[in-house]
Design an enzyme around this catalytic site. Structure first.
Site, short mmCIF file in Angstrom:
data_model
loop_
_atom_site.label_atom_id
_atom_site.label_comp_id
_atom_site.label_asym_id
_atom_site.label_seq_id
_atom_site.Cartn_x
_atom_site.Cartn_y
_atom_site.Cartn_z
N SER A 179 -31.08 24.16 29.29
CA SER A 179 -31.24 25.57 28.99
C SER A 179 -31.86 26.31 30.18
CB SER A 179 -32.12 25.73 27.76
OG SER A 179 -32.24 27.09 27.46
N GLY A 180 -31.21 27.39 30.59
CA GLY A 180 -31.73 28.19 31.69
C GLY A 180 -31.21 27.75 33.05
N THR A 184 -24.05 29.69 31.65
CA THR A 184 -23.30 30.85 31.19
C THR A 184 -22.95 31.77 32.35
OG1 THR A 184 -24.39 30.64 29.06
CG2 THR A 184 -23.35 32.74 29.53
N ASN A 226 -35.39 30.49 28.22
CA ASN A 226 -34.40 31.37 28.81
C ASN A 226 -34.34 32.68 28.03
OD1 ASN A 226 -32.11 32.59 29.83
ND2 ASN A 226 -30.73 30.88 29.44
N SER A 229 -30.71 32.90 26.17
CA SER A 229 -30.23 31.56 25.88
C SER A 229 -29.06 31.57 24.89
CB SER A 229 -31.38 30.73 25.31
OG SER A 229 -30.96 29.42 25.09
N SER A 230 -27.98 30.90 25.26
CA SER A 230 -26.82 30.81 24.35
C SER A 230 -27.16 29.82 23.25
CB SER A 230 -25.58 30.28 25.07
OG SER A 230 -25.51 30.75 26.38
N GLY A 463 -26.95 21.26 27.36
CA GLY A 463 -27.15 19.97 28.00
C GLY A 463 -28.08 19.04 27.25
N GLU A 465 -31.07 16.88 25.93
CA GLU A 465 -32.46 17.27 25.70
C GLU A 465 -33.29 16.06 25.30
OE1 GLU A 465 -32.69 20.31 22.71
OE2 GLU A 465 -32.08 21.89 24.10
P1 ATP Z 1 -28.75 28.27 27.90
O1 ATP Z 1 -28.41 26.84 27.73
O2 ATP Z 1 -30.13 28.58 27.41
O3 ATP Z 1 -27.73 29.21 27.42
P2 ATP Z 1 -27.77 28.72 30.58
O4 ATP Z 1 -27.62 27.44 31.35
O5 ATP Z 1 -26.54 29.30 30.03
O6 ATP Z 1 -28.91 28.52 29.50
P3 ATP Z 1 -27.95 31.22 31.97
O7 ATP Z 1 -28.18 32.11 30.84
O8 ATP Z 1 -26.60 31.16 32.58
O9 ATP Z 1 -28.46 29.77 31.59
O10 ATP Z 1 -28.96 31.58 33.17
C1 ATP Z 1 -30.30 31.93 32.92
C2 ATP Z 1 -30.71 33.04 33.87
O11 ATP Z 1 -30.73 32.56 35.20
C3 ATP Z 1 -29.75 34.22 33.89
O12 ATP Z 1 -30.05 35.14 32.90
C4 ATP Z 1 -29.97 34.78 35.29
O13 ATP Z 1 -31.12 35.58 35.30
C5 ATP Z 1 -30.29 33.55 36.11
N1 ATP Z 1 -29.10 33.04 36.82
C6 ATP Z 1 -28.30 32.04 36.44
N2 ATP Z 1 -27.33 31.83 37.33
C7 ATP Z 1 -27.50 32.72 38.31
C8 ATP Z 1 -26.82 33.02 39.54
N3 ATP Z 1 -25.75 32.34 39.92
N4 ATP Z 1 -27.31 34.02 40.30
C9 ATP Z 1 -28.39 34.72 39.92
N5 ATP Z 1 -29.09 34.47 38.80
C10 ATP Z 1 -28.65 33.50 37.98
MG MG Z 2 -25.99 29.92 28.20
#
Ligand code: ATP
Ligand code: MG
Length: 764
Positions: A179-180, A184, A226, A229-230, A463, A465
């Site tokens: 997460s984070g 996404t 996050n 977070s999705s 992912g 955990e």
């Molecule tokens: P979750 O499993 O909780 O959904 P995730 O892996 O989908 O987490 P994201 O929501 O894609 O995580 O990313 C978290 C934050 O990190 C985003 O809101 C953004 O602020 C930052 N971030 C992620 N990727 C990038 C990137 N390539 N460039 C800039 N900032 C990013």
């Molecule tokens: Mg996500």
């Protein structure tokens, strides 16, 4: 077999990544004599680089790069890579693929704001948590025209697209990470690139991109890890025409357990229960602050701070996020996917229903412990928006229909039962609304056209955990990741074998550690965890303890299972051992919604509640003994969804992206080694690296090799062609025959061999 099978089979858990130690111990004299760089584990547990000054017995003195000299056990030493390999953008190029080398390389790259690198076939993306200027149109163009080949999600998407076009095979981009970590965002970038490539008239491409905003509003929430977070996994399939234009798309989701498990209150569910510092799904706040006056009036909307479901946690706003603006964007997106205003309003009404349900309170009647709903604004608003009378809503929340022979009567509920029933209704409505939205979006993306063609699927899924205490949620998530890991392993090995084969290498099959046995532990019928759990869920008198005992009794012979004390058991996952506590497993697995609630919804006047009820009834319309018997358990349902998803992926050529988060604070420019290391383990990067170690990871064409090292030959004129020169170099430097293979086009070398040649090259 020319392969180091032991390295492939490896040891379990932590040991598996440190088998390079063996190498250094043999070589310590060599490292000492040559004053080569080594990694040594310092007392704080981190790795420092330096050179060995002297060795006595089992210990060495190492002079660190910061000038300090430390005494360390030889067991704590690992070879470091020669400097020319610093910051390589493919980890496979490293001569020494040990843990500190991999960590150092990622750190080096990250410190230069290059967030992407590769580990062989896998793209690694380290979340920068800041705007890195690498996603502009000029980058899209650059990757399209192949003006650059540095690792990037655009490059991965480009490869997938080209392979689909050239080979006519459907592709997939599988994105994982915790997460984070940035899954996404990465998925969105991949889709943006594909939309730019196959946009056609632009409309369908635009639609696909707008769906993110909708699904994030309803399916994402602020968590402790996050802000966005999705709370669901998502597979987006994009279909292309013969000429490479996007024709349609389809989204499949796999909701997080917190989302689905509607019916028991002590099971954490985000709609009705919030942890400190977390929020419910974004849409609740967006609607409360962003709805225009007419809509506010129709839904009798208040501010978020007036709704009980939302004020359980102190977080009503997210730093730097404007919920009102997000609401506008959401409405625009809904317009773009052609959801009519009426439907939009119906959807928002369901959000308001959920909020008002949360404000319904109960009071005792006739001084007994039975209750009824207070006749107040909350009850009337919820009832009106659902399309029923306050009396009817009160009836369904405060009583339970009991069948007695042919007759039925209403049994009064206690306070706790009434609250459970109210919350169950809210959760059910919200989960149904989410599914309905996905369906509407899919209609708009044109799946109904049944276009059977080539596609690129993008998977963004939670992912692996592992916490101190792990429950049913982690159990399901980790099972999903175990499946994905198998997909990954099998693909990687197959591909590795193919490449060697094509280049004429005598390949003896590497026997890799498949995790099928671990998957069997989950899936086998009747003696797998899911089956046993279902069986136990059906016994009225079962408890967490009877479940734990049952698992221990039937599974103790599996080497992937270990019974623990009391209610606990552990599973040996590919990423390490995880201890699960069966507390709550049974309740979370049971998907028993009080049929009164469904019945009630089906008799409402509003369209959506009726539709939700119908769906539910169709889903589970099989005669059972009691109305509360599970039709399909949550676990089995999850497994089924995952199977469907995996089946789809199996028919595609995969491209893997592993996202890494560099720190837990969501901050830029902060690299926490321990955290990164743990993720490298969890997402199997070190596994890839290990697999590669077992083979011949360094690959150079004969020409490249001859040009780089040919001048070291003593008899320079004896050989003309690159192949002969290369082989002569290897012979002259006594590289053992087992350390390399000569292919038609390339030379394949074991790890460490280039390092040695580089040393010699430098000495000349
Ligand atoms: P979750 O499993 O909780 O959904 P995730 O892996 O989908 O987490 P994201 O929501 O894609 O995580 O990313 C978290 C934050 O990190 C985003 O809101 C953004 O602020 C930052 N971030 C992620 N990727 C990038 C990137 N390539 N460039 C800039 N900032 C990013
Ligand atoms: Mg996500």
């Amino acid at each position: 077999s020319p392969y180091n099978l032991e390295a492939v089979e490896g040891k379990k858990g932590e040991d598996r990544i440190s088998d390079a130690k063996v190498e250094v111990n043999d070589n310590i004299g060599h490292f000492l004599k040559k004053k080569l760089r080594v990694w040594c584990r310092l007392s704080n547990g981190l790795w420092g680089s330096g050179t060995i000054q002297s060795t006595s017995g089992e210990e060495s003195f190492v002079s660190l790069s910061n000038g300090n000299v430390v005494k360390v056990s030889n067991n704590e030493l690992l070879p470091a890579n020669p400097e020319i390999l610093e910051g390589v953008n493919d980890l496979i190029q490293l001569s020494y693929l040990n843990e500190p080398s991999v960590l150092q390389n990622l750190k080096y790259i990250y410190s230069r704001d290059m967030i992407y690198s590769k580990a062989g076939l896998v793209l690694i993306a380290v979340n920068p948590y800041k705007d890195v200027q690498i996603y502009g149109e000029e980058f899209v163009t650059s990757y399209r025209q192949k003006a650059t080949d540095s690792p990037h999600v655009f490059a991965t998407a480009d490869t997938a697209y080209n392979e689909m076009m050239n080979d006519g095979i459907s592709q997939s981009i599988i994105i994982s990470g915790e997460s984070g970590a940035g899954k996404t965002e990465t998925a969105k970038m991949a889709m943006r690139y594909l939309a730019a490539l196959g946009g056609g008239n632009g409309r369908i491409g635009r639609k696909i991109l707008e769906t993110h905003c909708i699904l994030e509003a309803f399916g994402n929430a602020k968590t402790s890890k996050n802000d966005n977070s999705s709370r669901f996994g998502k597979l987006t399939e994009i279909y292309f025409t013969e000429t490479g234009k996007i024709s349609s798309a389809k989204i499949q989701t796999c909701k997080h357990i917190e989302f689905k498990n509607c019916y028991y209150n002590f099971v954490q569910s985000r709609v009705v229960q919030l942890a400190a510092g977390e929020r419910s799904y974004h849409i609740f706040y967006q609607l409360c602050v962003g709805a225009p006056p007419t809509l506010r009036e129709k839904l009798n909307l208040k501010m978020a701070s007036e709704y009980n479901y939302l004020i359980q946690s102190d977080s009503l706003v997210i730093n730097g996020v404007d919920d009102a603006k997000k609401f506008q964007k959401l409405v625009e997106a809904l317009d773009i996917v052609q959801m009519c205003k009426e439907e939009q309003e119906q959807a928002f009404a369901m959000i308001a229903v959920v909020l008002w349900l949360g404000n319904i309170s109960f009071q005792s009647i006739d001084n007994e412990h039975y209750v009824e709903a207070s006749a107040d604004e909350a009850l009337t608003s919820a009832a009106r928006l659902m399309g029923c009378t306050p009396h009817e809503l009160n009836q369904v929340l405060s009583t339970h229909r009991v069948q007695a022979g042919k007759d039925s009567f209403a049994k009064k509920l206690t306070l706790q039962q009434a609250i459970d029933s109210r919350d169950a209704l809210a959760k059910f409505i919200y989960a149904s609304l989410f599914d309905w939205l996905v369906e509407q979006i899919n209609k708009s993306l044109g799946v109904h056209k049944k276009y059977i063609g080539r596609s690129i699927s993008i998977l963004d899924i939670y992912g692996f955990e592992s916490f101190k205490k792990n429950s049913f949620e982690q159990f399901c998530i980790n099972y999903a990741n175990e499946r994905l890991q198998q997909h990954f392993n099998r693909y990687l090995f197959k591909l590795g074998q193919e490449e060697y084969g094509l280049d004429g290498i005598d390949w003896t099959k590497v026997d890799f550690e498949d995790n099928q046995e671990c998957l069997d532990l989950f899936e086998k019928k009747p003696l797998g965890i899911f089956s046993l759990l279902d069986e136990e869920s059906n016994f009225p008198n079962s408890t967490d303890f009877t479940l734990a005992n049952k698992l221990k009794q039937h599974l103790h012979s599996s080497s992937y299972f270990k019974g623990d004390r009391g209610r606990a058991f552990s599973v040996r996952h590919f990423a390490g051992e995880v201890l699960y506590d069966t507390n709550g497993f049974l309740e979370k697995n049971r998907d028993s919604l009080n049929s009164d609630l469904v019945q009630h919804l089906s008799s409402c006047n509003s369209e959506l509640p009726r539709l939700f009820a119908k769906k539910r009834i169709n889903q589970s319309l099989k005669p059972t003994i009691s109305s509360d018997t599970p039709k399909q358990s949550v676990g089995t349902n999850f497994k089924g969804q995952l199977f469907k998803l995996m089946h789809q992926l199996e028919n595609t050529k995969p491209h893997f992206i592993r996202c890494i988060k560099p720190n837990c604070k969501q901050l830029p420019d902060m690299y926490e080694e321990e955290l990164v290391l743990q993720q490298l383990r969890y997402c199997g990067i070190l596994e890839v690296v290990k697999i590669s170690r077992a083979g011949y990871p360094t690959r150079m064409t004969h020409l490249e090799f001859a040009e780089r090292y040919g001048f070291l030959l003593l008899e320079t004129n004896a050989y003309q062609d690159p192949l002969s020169i290369s082989v002569a170099v290897l012979k002259q430097f006594n590289v053992l025959p087992d350390m390399y293979r000569v292919g038609y086009t390339k030379l394949y070398l074991r790890t460490g061999q280039i390092g040695a040649l580089e040393d010699r090259r430098k000495q000349v």
